[in-house]
Design a protein around this motif. Structure first.
Motif, short mmCIF file in Angstrom:
data_model
loop_
_atom_site.label_atom_id
_atom_site.label_comp_id
_atom_site.label_asym_id
_atom_site.label_seq_id
_atom_site.Cartn_x
_atom_site.Cartn_y
_atom_site.Cartn_z
N ILE B 202 36.53 27.14 57.75
CA ILE B 202 37.38 25.95 57.71
C ILE B 202 37.60 25.38 59.11
O ILE B 202 37.69 24.16 59.29
CB ILE B 202 38.72 26.27 57.01
CG1 ILE B 202 39.48 24.98 56.70
CG2 ILE B 202 39.57 27.25 57.78
CD1 ILE B 202 40.63 25.16 55.74
N THR B 203 37.65 26.24 60.12
CA THR B 203 37.89 25.75 61.49
C THR B 203 36.70 24.98 62.04
O THR B 203 36.82 24.29 63.04
CB THR B 203 38.17 26.93 62.45
OG1 THR B 203 37.22 27.96 62.16
CG2 THR B 203 39.57 27.46 62.26
N ILE B 235 38.43 30.44 54.49
CA ILE B 235 39.39 30.84 55.53
C ILE B 235 38.96 32.24 55.96
O ILE B 235 39.00 33.16 55.15
CB ILE B 235 40.82 30.86 54.97
CG1 ILE B 235 41.24 29.44 54.56
CG2 ILE B 235 41.79 31.45 55.97
CD1 ILE B 235 42.53 29.37 53.77
N PRO B 236 38.50 32.40 57.21
CA PRO B 236 37.97 33.71 57.60
C PRO B 236 39.04 34.79 57.49
O PRO B 236 40.17 34.59 57.93
CB PRO B 236 37.56 33.52 59.07
CG PRO B 236 37.76 32.09 59.40
CD PRO B 236 38.49 31.42 58.30
N MET B 237 38.69 35.91 56.86
CA MET B 237 39.66 37.00 56.68
C MET B 237 39.18 38.27 57.34
O MET B 237 38.00 38.52 57.48
CB MET B 237 39.92 37.21 55.20
CG MET B 237 40.98 36.21 54.73
SD MET B 237 41.40 36.39 53.02
CE MET B 237 40.02 35.56 52.28
N LYS B 238 40.14 39.08 57.74
CA LYS B 238 39.80 40.26 58.52
C LYS B 238 40.23 41.56 57.87
O LYS B 238 39.67 42.60 58.12
CB LYS B 238 40.44 40.14 59.91
CG LYS B 238 39.74 39.07 60.74
CD LYS B 238 40.57 38.62 61.93
CE LYS B 238 39.94 37.36 62.51
NZ LYS B 238 40.74 36.76 63.58
N SER B 243 42.15 38.65 48.92
CA SER B 243 42.15 37.24 49.28
C SER B 243 43.58 36.81 49.51
O SER B 243 44.52 37.53 49.21
CB SER B 243 41.53 36.38 48.20
OG SER B 243 42.42 36.29 47.10
N LEU B 244 43.72 35.65 50.09
CA LEU B 244 45.04 35.05 50.22
C LEU B 244 45.48 34.57 48.85
O LEU B 244 44.65 34.19 48.02
CB LEU B 244 44.94 33.84 51.14
CG LEU B 244 44.61 34.18 52.59
CD1 LEU B 244 44.08 32.95 53.31
CD2 LEU B 244 45.85 34.71 53.28
N MET B 248 49.28 30.36 49.74
CA MET B 248 49.02 30.63 51.16
C MET B 248 47.70 29.99 51.61
O MET B 248 47.61 29.42 52.70
CB MET B 248 48.96 32.14 51.39
CG MET B 248 50.26 32.84 51.13
SD MET B 248 51.63 32.20 52.13
CE MET B 248 52.66 33.65 52.18
N ILE B 252 47.32 26.99 54.56
CA ILE B 252 46.43 27.04 55.72
C ILE B 252 45.40 25.91 55.65
O ILE B 252 45.10 25.25 56.65
CB ILE B 252 45.76 28.43 55.83
CG1 ILE B 252 46.83 29.48 56.17
CG2 ILE B 252 44.64 28.43 56.86
CD1 ILE B 252 46.36 30.92 56.06
N GLU B 256 45.04 22.85 58.36
CA GLU B 256 43.80 22.53 59.06
C GLU B 256 43.38 21.07 58.83
O GLU B 256 42.80 20.44 59.71
CB GLU B 256 42.67 23.48 58.64
CG GLU B 256 42.74 24.83 59.31
CD GLU B 256 42.51 24.78 60.82
OE1 GLU B 256 41.62 24.03 61.27
OE2 GLU B 256 43.24 25.46 61.55
#
Lengths: 259, 259
Positions: B202-203, B235-238, B243-244, B248, B252, B256
């Motif tokens: 997304i960024t 949305i990159p997740m770590k 998942s979100l 949420m 985000i 963005e």
């Protein structure tokens, strides 16, 4: 496995009490989980399962999961549906229940001064607490610092967290401003969020290195004592909504910390 | 003001029915609000208030707010506490209730092809729908496109939106992929969110000009039909959280879009 068929069995009455009472949980350092997913999640961590309960139907339908949980548990019991109904807090417990020990409590010294942390001050809604911790884990936040929040070991908090509260590093403090002050001395940047539009915009704030961002109470925000040791941050808003709710503000804040 | 003291009064029975039944709301184009804040919020919009109800205590305690609402309402009644208890869905209604008309429904042609919109596909939880619309308004999103979602006029949705659903431009469509295709022809960028880590981050996505981002169902995400007309975004997740949650992820994503 031994069986429990009576709703007045002492083990069942104990589980019901642990599920219902925050003070009993604190006293015994035991908490209650229900649902296949949460029981499997806890079995995947190092957290000790004191007792696991499965309905006959649950055991039959998900035997490999049940056996995995059973292998990690000190004691396991098959239970009748009426016993399960007595313990269930939700309609989707799927016949899985665990009593677990919360012995892995962290303290301030476990905080990595180079990491990114979210601090929650007086967050009272277990759905918010759980959702924020779920988002924190998803975004790779290092841990949460809790002060004056609702009980993170309540079934509601655990359910909303979808397992994240079993894995995320959580530190509790009774004096957040003091804890923050000490973390600041170690070089961590300290921010607290506010709807006040005169505060620094979050997009223009330095999030490099160790950072703590504080999210305040749903109705009253961050306390003055905590503001006094932090830099105020705001999420710029454009509409007429008075503010973002606590979990949305936390999601955007954590996203900006990790971006 | 006239009084209603009987719980079997037809106007009260009607209000209870509207509060409870989505099909009745659709049929009559009437919805129910409760609480000082929501009733005041609706009086501040151009939405027509058909009937307002105040308990004696509410009227006495908040007379200027009550008079403001009364002036905008076609009919107003003072009610006894037992009548209020019959209508209340929450513990904090504060003795304020309104029946309102939903005549301000927008359509696809009202969408500004240069604006930023959030589209919600099959979002079923009124708390999510309300929270997402509240965040949309706070962040300055131009409007929401709803398809297959829970009833935005339900008391639960309205409550979670904290008034935002009374102000945000909302367009409903029964065929989201078709609507999106036409918006794409007008030059809007179409994105749909997914936990799939192979999707574009997304960024790194172009959010300039007119944009629609789709958020999917809580359990199943965006449909294949809708993905087929959109670019996939993630949305990159770590962490290990799968998942979100939908609200949420929406927060985000909208952040963005507007950042």
């Amino acid at each position: 496995m031994n069986r429990i068929d009576s709703v007045s069995n002492e083990k069942i009455k104990y589980a019901v009490k642990i599920a219902a009472s925050s003070s009993k949980r604190k006293e015994d350092k035991i908490f209650f989980l229900e649902g296949l997913r949460l029981c499997r999640d806890v079995a995947l961590t190092g957290i000790k399962i004191k007792t696991a309960f499965f309905t006959d139907k649950a055991y039959e339908k998900n035997q490999s999961d049940a056996d995995f949980i059973k292998d990690k548990a000190e004691n396991s019991f098959l239970i009748s549906q009426s016993v399960a109904d007595k313990m269930s807090l939700t309609e989707n417990s799927q016949g899985f229940y665990c009593l677990c020990e919360y012995s892995w409590v962290l303290s301030e010294k476990d905080i990595d001064a180079k990491g990114k942390y979210i601090a929650l001050e007086n967050v009272r809604d277990p759905a918010n607490l759980g959702a924020i911790c779920r988002t924190a884990e998803a975004l790779g936040i290092k841990g949460a610092i809790l002060s004056g929040c609702c009980d993170r070991f309540s079934p509601k908090s655990q359910r909303a967290a979808m397992g994240s509260l079993l894995r995320l590093a959580v530190v509790e403090t009774e004096n957040l401003p003091e804890t923050l002050r000490r973390l600041g001395e170690k070089g961590m940047k300290l921010y607290a969020t506010t709807p006040d539009e005169n505060a620094a915009q979050i997009t223009k704030s330095d999030m490099n290195g160790g950072v703590v961002c504080v999210i305040g109470n749903e109705a009253n925000g961050v306390t003055d004592e905590t503001f006094s040791v932090c830099k105020k941050l705001t999420i710029p808003m454009k509409g007429r909504a008075e503010s973002l709710n606590a979990s949305m503000a936390a999601a955007i804040t954590m996203w900006e910390m990790m971006r």
